[in-house]
Design a protein around this motif. Structure first.
Motif, PDB file in Angstrom:
ATOM      1  N   LYS A 323       5.898  -6.481   5.389  1.00  0.00           N
ATOM      2  CA  LYS A 323       6.287  -5.632   4.255  1.00  0.00           C
ATOM      3  C   LYS A 323       6.861  -6.452   3.107  1.00  0.00           C
ATOM      4  CE  LYS A 323       7.542  -0.841   4.311  1.00  0.00           C
ATOM      5  NZ  LYS A 323       8.424   0.202   4.829  1.00  0.00           N
ATOM      6  N   ILE A 327       6.009  -5.933  -0.731  1.00  0.00           N
ATOM      7  CA  ILE A 327       7.022  -5.767  -1.774  1.00  0.00           C
ATOM      8  C   ILE A 327       6.797  -6.773  -2.906  1.00  0.00           C
ATOM      9  CG2 ILE A 327       9.509  -6.025  -2.252  1.00  0.00           C
ATOM     10  CD1 ILE A 327       9.946  -4.861   0.642  1.00  0.00           C
ATOM     11  N   PHE A 338      -1.214  -0.935   2.458  1.00  0.00           N
ATOM     12  CA  PHE A 338      -0.461  -1.404   3.622  1.00  0.00           C
ATOM     13  C   PHE A 338      -0.391  -0.315   4.678  1.00  0.00           C
ATOM     14  CE2 PHE A 338       3.710  -1.031   5.751  1.00  0.00           C
ATOM     15  CZ  PHE A 338       3.572  -2.087   6.639  1.00  0.00           C
TER      16      PHE A 338
ATOM     17  N   GLU B  62       1.946   2.520   3.280  1.00  0.00           N
ATOM     18  CA  GLU B  62       2.702   3.400   4.147  1.00  0.00           C
ATOM     19  C   GLU B  62       4.168   3.278   3.794  1.00  0.00           C
ATOM     20  OE1 GLU B  62       2.051   2.616   8.316  1.00  0.00           O
ATOM     21  OE2 GLU B  62       3.789   3.823   8.861  1.00  0.00           O
ATOM     22  N   GLY B  63       4.815   4.406   3.578  1.00  0.00           N
ATOM     23  CA  GLY B  63       6.234   4.330   3.253  1.00  0.00           C
ATOM     24  C   GLY B  63       6.803   5.688   2.919  1.00  0.00           C
ATOM     25  N   ASP B  68      11.413   3.589   0.099  1.00  0.00           N
ATOM     26  CA  ASP B  68      10.460   2.558  -0.317  1.00  0.00           C
ATOM     27  C   ASP B  68      10.161   2.508  -1.808  1.00  0.00           C
ATOM     28  OD1 ASP B  68       9.967   1.268   2.177  1.00  0.00           O
ATOM     29  OD2 ASP B  68       8.988   3.099   2.824  1.00  0.00           O
ATOM     30  N   GLN B  71      11.352  -0.844  -3.882  1.00  0.00           N
ATOM     31  CA  GLN B  71      10.613  -2.094  -4.068  1.00  0.00           C
ATOM     32  C   GLN B  71       9.865  -2.168  -5.392  1.00  0.00           C
ATOM     33  OE1 GLN B  71       6.782  -2.139  -1.644  1.00  0.00           O
ATOM     34  NE2 GLN B  71       8.021  -0.676  -0.512  1.00  0.00           N
ATOM     35  N   PHE B  72       9.747  -1.038  -6.086  1.00  0.00           N
ATOM     36  CA  PHE B  72       9.019  -1.080  -7.356  1.00  0.00           C
ATOM     37  C   PHE B  72       9.992  -1.370  -8.498  1.00  0.00           C
ATOM     38  CE2 PHE B  72       6.446   1.671  -4.630  1.00  0.00           C
ATOM     39  CZ  PHE B  72       5.205   1.056  -4.765  1.00  0.00           C
TER      40      PHE B  72
END
Lengths: 377, 198
Positions: A323, A327, A338, B62-63, B68, B71-72
């Motif tokens: 991951k 990221i 993913f 997937e998240g 999640d 992360q952006f």
């Protein structure tokens, strides 16, 4: 490791400057291909093998007479469909299936290099394999793919050659080898180096190999490829061809017998020095280091489409490390998919018959190839 | 609901970058790919659905939106789309904040709990409403925080979130929601669609 004259190889004439500072040239790189390269030369997939793999990804390995290491994934109508794609797989630099490695003959001594072979890195492996593209006159690959150390090579390839592949599939891997990864590799290396036959790496191949050490290295590593649950379900405390404990140190348990068997067959096909060199290359792998800790920078120049896969029960290259790559790519706004596949088969899942994994890759590659061609990219 | 796709698509400018949160099977992504922009990503919590999306070659990870989106980077998308998922989060407020951090604008669609059928159900039967858009019973619904169009409208006002456009979807009928018809639209809309920015 006999009959190596049967394997196909290219001779890389161009000098290659290794990370250790040495330069090599005129060295062999053994490879195998599956399927046909089409006229447009846009259907080639370069597959990278893992630590103990080789160029024989599919079908029968002519040297070991066993199935290719990725036979579940590579073949007609399989995940990497050889009816559609041209699959190339090369034995890594440092390997022992015909590529330049510690078992190659040193022209100065007429003996195997042994530990006089230069220490190589994942970067060196990838730079060496890049020559395969020239050999087949391939301007741009459709995809690069690989699991474990193969996945590391995928990441390195895209970083080194940002416009040479449309798709990248790093599977069950990491961008930076962890302390735990290094620890397990060191355990294996110490097992080999403690074998008196090892002789500082200057043993005579096929004569006095450090088989015992190599077998122990393989046994230890094999445990890391499986999950606790998988082991428990397959072996539990089942006894090996006996009804009771024998109060001795023979293999009472099936798991012991299984590991001993894995160790013993491994030494027939793998060279102990290659094991040292390749595990070292994995340990040195840290793609973030070159970019001052910013992994995103490794992929800054690429438009490659990424598809990253991890497995729930893989504790060697866990989902969290996969991951981290996702990221880093998201931070760039890269085209990235993913998924973490649910399975009890541990790190080895990528080599095994895991239908969710294989079907998703198959559909992804087929659809993506179709879509990219439709757009004429 | 194909009509919802069209409404969302009409809110998006050509060739912009979009992120579909809770993208499911990827149907909206495919619709937008065909009609609006080639630059679209998805985030989905269900493994099975992520697998379907990846099988279609879509860039889906997937998240879970609650963890999640971190992360952006800030403003990394022109649009972040949240279609009929807001009510399923533990903290819809945090998710809205994250949407507006990651995207220049967000498109949020909500199944309207203020619809007259829902109100009548509760009034006459005295049980939690089960409708076409809300098909689950109270004990197995994934919806934790149902709200009405009016609730969401007030939420945005209180937090100084700009509403650029608010639309009502009732069957196939699309209409504008404004300050003056808000209470009426809250009664007749099955779905509210909001284009917001902070």
């Amino acid at each position: 490791m006999n009959n190596l004259d049967k394997v196909k190889s290219i001779i890389v004439n161009k000098p290659l400057k290794l990370d250790c500072g040495k330069e090599i040239s005129n060295f062999p790189l053994a490879y195998e291909t599956y399927g046909k390269l089409n006229e447009k030369k846009d259907n080639a997939i370069l597959v990278f093998h893992a630590l103990t793999g080789d160029q024989f990804a599919s079908g029968k390995n002519p040297i070991t007479n066993k199935e290719g290491w990725w036979n579940y994934a590579v073949g007609p109508n399989k995940a990497f469909d050889t009816n559609k794609f041209f699959i190339i797989c090369a034995n890594v630099l440092g390997g022992c299936m015909g590529s330049y490695g510690p078992g190659s003959i040193d022209p100065n001594t007429n003996k195997a290099f042994g530990t006089n072979f230069p220490v190589i890195t994942i970067n060196d492996m990838v730079n060496a394999q890049y020559n395969i593209l020239d050999f087949f006159n391939i301007e741009k690959l459709f995809a690069v793919a690989g699991g474990s150390m193969g996945g590391m090579q995928v990441l390195q390839f895209v970083s080194n050659f940002p416009d040479k592949t449309k798709v990248a599939l790093p599977i069950a891997c990491t961008a930076s080898h962890s302390a735990q990864n290094i620890a397990f590799n060191e355990l294996g290396r110490q097992a080999i180096m403690s074998d008196s036959n090892w002789n500082d790496g200057l043993y005579e191949t096929n004569k006095d190999n450090p088989d015992k050490g190599l077998a122990v290295a393989r046994m230890a590593a094999h445990i890391t490829y499986l999950s606790k649950k998988g082991l428990q379900e397959k072996f539990g405390r089942k006894l090996q061809e006996r009804t009771d404990l024998k109060f001795g140190f023979d293999a009472d348990f099936q798991i012991e017998s299984y590991l001993r068997y894995q160790g013993s067959v491994f030494v027939d096909r793998f060279d102990a020095n290659s094991y040292l060199y390749i595990t070292r290359a994995m340990d040195y792998f840290d793609l973030t280091k070159k970019f001052n800790g910013n992994l995103s920078k490794a992929f800054e120049k690429t438009k490659t489409k990424f598809f990253i896969i991890s497995f729930t029960s893989d504790w060697l290259y866990p989902t969290s490390e996969n991951k981290d790559i996702v990221i880093a790519l998201n931070a760039l706004g890269a085209d990235v998919g993913f998924i973490e596949i649910k399975t009890d088969k541990g790190h080895d899942s990528f080599l095994l018959d895991v239908p969710d994994f294989l079907n998703t890759i198959k559909n992804y590659l087929n659809t993506t190839y179709f879509k990219l061609n439709e757009k004429g990219i | 609901m194909k009509k919802e796709f069209k409404v969302i698509s009409d809110l998006i400018e050509e060739k912009s970058r979009a992120l579909d949160i809770g993208c499911g099977d990827g149907n909206l992504m495919e619709y937008l790919l065909q009609n609006k922009t080639k630059d679209i990503r998805g985030l989905e919590i269900s493994k099975e659905k992520v697998q379907k999306c990846l099988s279609k070659g879509l860039a889906v990870i997937e998240g879970n939106a609650e963890n999640d989106l971190k992360q952006f980077p800030n403003k990394s998308f022109d649009y972040v789309i949240l279609s009929q998922t807001l009510q399923a989060f533990l903290s819809p407020e945090n998710v809205i904040n994250e949407l507006l951090r990651v995207g220049n604008r967000a498109i949020v669609t909500i199944p309207n709990f203020g619809h007259w059928k829902v109100r009548i159900d509760l009034l006459t039967k005295g049980t939690m409403p089960v409708t076409k858009n809300l098909p689950n019973e109270w004990f197995n619904t994934p919806n934790l925080h149902m709200c009405t169009i009016l609730d969401f409208y007030n939420f945005c006002k209180k937090r100084n979130i700009k509403i650029f456009k608010s639309l009502s979807l009732n069957g196939e009928k699309i209409s504008d929601i404004s300050q003056s018809n808000l209470k009426f639209k809250n009664l007749i809309s099955e779905l509210g669609i909001f284009l917001i920015e902070k």
